[in-house]
Design an enzyme around this catalytic site. Structure first.
Site, PDB file in Angstrom:
ATOM      1  N   THR A   1       0.804  -1.218   0.000  1.00  0.00           N
ATOM      2  CA  THR A   1       0.000   0.000   0.000  1.00  0.00           C
ATOM      3  C   THR A   1       0.837   1.268   0.000  1.00  0.00           C
ATOM      4  O   THR A   1       1.955   1.280   0.532  1.00  0.00           O
ATOM      5  CB  THR A   1      -0.918   0.002   1.249  1.00  0.00           C
ATOM      6  OG1 THR A   1      -1.504   1.299   1.386  1.00  0.00           O
ATOM      7  CG2 THR A   1      -0.139  -0.277   2.527  1.00  0.00           C
TER       8      THR A   1
ATOM      9  N   TYR B   1      -1.490   0.040   9.842  1.00  0.00           N
ATOM     10  CA  TYR B   1      -1.772  -0.579   8.540  1.00  0.00           C
ATOM     11  C   TYR B   1      -0.523  -0.462   7.664  1.00  0.00           C
ATOM     12  O   TYR B   1       0.000  -1.457   7.150  1.00  0.00           O
ATOM     13  CB  TYR B   1      -2.978   0.108   7.888  1.00  0.00           C
ATOM     14  CG  TYR B   1      -3.216  -0.304   6.462  1.00  0.00           C
ATOM     15  CD1 TYR B   1      -3.253  -1.648   6.093  1.00  0.00           C
ATOM     16  CD2 TYR B   1      -3.397   0.660   5.459  1.00  0.00           C
ATOM     17  CE1 TYR B   1      -3.460  -2.019   4.780  1.00  0.00           C
ATOM     18  CE2 TYR B   1      -3.610   0.292   4.144  1.00  0.00           C
ATOM     19  CZ  TYR B   1      -3.639  -1.044   3.816  1.00  0.00           C
ATOM     20  OH  TYR B   1      -3.844  -1.414   2.511  1.00  0.00           O
TER      21      TYR B   1
END
Ligand code: UDP
Length: 328
Positions: A118, A142
């Site tokens: 990501t 995350y």
């Protein structure tokens, strides 16, 4: 040799679209999913193994049964706000789950690995366009959990010859144009589906998270990429590995940034409806601007994100939204 590809998170949004694309290209996607966030209705294109990534015995059995030629690893928790509040959930699932999977793949001799990472691994870098060499300074669990898995893949590459293509996604949007599968989260937090829920009255309004960011209109800027284009890059990544080209990192975005307010005005044009909204405070963990430099994917993979206009993404998401989504 089989044409099986083990797809973790194959019941989820991006994983299910990858399964459809794999099946359309002569592969057999074997979904491994624990249904923490996925949908049984989304598993349509190949066999299902219901298992948690922390369950090494179940993974070993899946590798032994299906003898996949490669792994595509999508399964992960991916909500920035939740990651800020509950980092343990992210480290346990995203990092330990990936470690268990990588060790099982290596034990089975399955050494081609496509990983869904990501842009959150870059953190907030003052509006610069991010390329694959940009420093990674994640500022939520995350992003840090995904960066840790990237490092893990490099370490196992050096020790065991694991070959990985790492894709750093920007903001994935849109749905299968055929309407067979789409984006469905419980609860929904992502901008475009939340906007569509506000349009059709499923929620009273969209709350714009923060209007005081250092961007041209004060709202966060993101780079949106159509899920169909994104999974097409995965097929190219798989071929890259099968051609013996070795480990590589690629950003997947279009290089065009849109603010939350701009997405709202495109939604009006794409759906013909105004989005009821109000302005709220910032969401913890959000970067002001995340825009991709995607030259590498374009040049080296020959990737062509031709579905990724904002209008097209919102229209395809709207078509899916009007189907009512999955029931189970
Ligand atoms: N956003 C918003 N209201 C919402 C959902 C999202 O203002 O109800 C904003 C969010 O704060 C971010 C952008 O839209 O700036 C994209 O958020 P999303 O959750 O879709 O993706 P993320 O960038 O977190 O991966």
């Amino acid at each position: 040799m089989t044409r099986n590809v083990l797809v973790t998170g194959g019941a989820g949004y991006i994983g299910s679209h990858a399964c459809k694309a794999l099946a359309a290209n002569g592969y057999v996607p074997v979904t491994v999913d624990n249904f923490a966030t996925g949908w049984r209705d989304a598993v349509k294109y190949g066999p299902l193994v219901e298992a948690d990534l922390l369950d090494r015995a179940a993974l070993d059995a899946a590798f032994a049964t299906y003898r996949p030629i490669a792994v595509m690893h999508f399964a992960a928790f991916s909500l920035v706000g939740e990651a800020r509040q509950n980092p343990g959930k992210y480290w346990r699932n995203n990092v330990l789950g990936s470690l268990t999977l990588i060790e099982a793949a290596i034990a089975a001799g399955c050494l081609d690995f496509v990983f869904s990472s990501t842009c959150a691994t870059y953190g907030d870098q003052d509006g610069v366009v991010l390329n694959e060499e940009s420093p990674q300074r994640p500022h939520n669990a995350y992003g840090s959990s995904k960066r840790a898995v990237e490092e893990m893949l490099r370490d196992f590459g050096a020790s065991d010859g694991l070959r990985s293509v790492i894709f750093r996604y920007f903001n994935v949007a849109g749905s299968d144009p055929d309407g067979e599968i789409g984006e469905n989260h419980r609860p929904e937090t992502h901008l475009i589906p939340v906007m569509l829920e506000a349009i059709d009255g499923k929620r009273p309004e969209l709350v714009i998270n923060g209007t005081d960011y250092p961007t041209h209109d004060g709202t966060c800027v993101r780079d949106y990429v159509h899920v169909v284009d994104l999974v097409e890059a995965h097929l190219r990544g798989l071929e890259w590995l099968r051609d013996g080209k070795g480990s590589r990192v690629f950003n997947l975005g279009t290089g065009a940034g849109f603010s939350v307010k701009e997405v709202l005005s495109h939604a009006r044009a794409a759906t013909g409806h105004k989005v009821p909204h109000r302005f709220g405070p910032r969401r913890s963990g959000d970067a002001a601007s995340l825009v991709s430099g995607s030259q590498r994917a374009l040049q080296e993979l020959g990737w062509d994100p031709k579905h990724s206009s904002l209008k097209r993404m919102i229209q395809d998401a709207w078509t899916w939204h009007k189907t009512g989504g999955y029931s189970s």
